[in-house]
Design an enzyme around this catalytic site. Structure first.
Site, PDB file in Angstrom:
ATOM      1  CB  CYS A 150      -3.490  44.133  30.992  1.00 52.80           C
ATOM      2  SG  CYS A 150      -1.979  43.461  30.305  1.00 52.80           S
ATOM      3  CB  CYS A 154       3.671  44.017  33.932  1.00 51.23           C
ATOM      4  SG  CYS A 154       2.183  44.955  34.305  1.00 51.23           S
TER       5      CYS A 154
HETATM    6 FE1  FES Z   1       1.147  45.543  32.544  1.00 46.85          FE
HETATM    7 FE2  FES Z   1      -0.588  45.212  30.752  1.00 46.85          FE
HETATM    8  S1  FES Z   1       1.429  44.540  30.700  1.00 46.85           S
HETATM    9  S2  FES Z   1      -0.916  45.963  32.726  1.00 46.85           S
HETATM   10 FE1  FES Z   2       3.971  47.058  31.406  1.00 48.72          FE
HETATM   11 FE2  FES Z   2       3.112  45.741  29.575  1.00 48.72          FE
HETATM   12  S1  FES Z   2       4.513  45.139  30.997  1.00 48.72           S
HETATM   13  S2  FES Z   2       3.549  47.749  29.527  1.00 48.72           S
END
Ligand code: FES
Ligand code: FES
Length: 123
Positions: free
Chosen positions: A102, A33
């Site tokens: 995450c 992410c």
């Molecule tokens: Fe990126 Fe949670 S979505 S660490």
């Molecule tokens: Fe980074 Fe979740 S993708 S905030």
């Protein structure tokens, strides 16, 4: 969707900030992410005396960062190296499957900070 513990650590994150004269600093990015976590350590006599974090990321990343700092504080380096991402997620009562990635940052950032400390010691 989130456990009470996750919400608690998200809303009242522990040990947020920087340590200006840190003995070790670790930063990791989450390839899934793009979120970023940074951990600062103060180490004395092989023990983690102080630990702080800064996380540019989602609520689950902030909660896992907060939890890993609480779990690592007061531990020896060897004990802290044993802490896994899975253990951090479990300590929070679990994360929704889609948010499991995450938790990949927390222990990794801690281990990177310890590695940085050890590299500096060897200089
Ligand atoms: Fe990126 Fe949670 S979505 S660490
Ligand atoms: Fe980074 Fe979740 S993708 S905030």
């Amino acid at each position: 969707m989130y456990t009470e513990k996750v919400m608690d650590h998200f809303e009242n994150p522990r040990n947020v900030g920087e340590i200006p004269d840190a003995d070790g600093v670790g930063q990791v990015g989450n390839p899934t992410c793009g979120d970023i976590m940074k951990i600062y350590l103060k180490i004395d006599d092989g023990i983690i005396k102080d630990i702080k974090f800064k996380t540019f990321g989602c609520g689950a990343a902030i909660a896992t960062s907060s939890m890993v700092t609480e779990m690592a504080k007061g531990k020896t380096i060897a004990e802290a190296l044993q802490l896994s991402n899975k253990a951090v997620a479990e300590a929070l009562g679990g994360l929704p499957p889609k948010k499991m990635h995450c938790s990949n940052l927390a222990a990794d950032a801690l281990h990177a900070a310890i590695q940085d400390y050890q590299n500096k010691q060897n200089k």
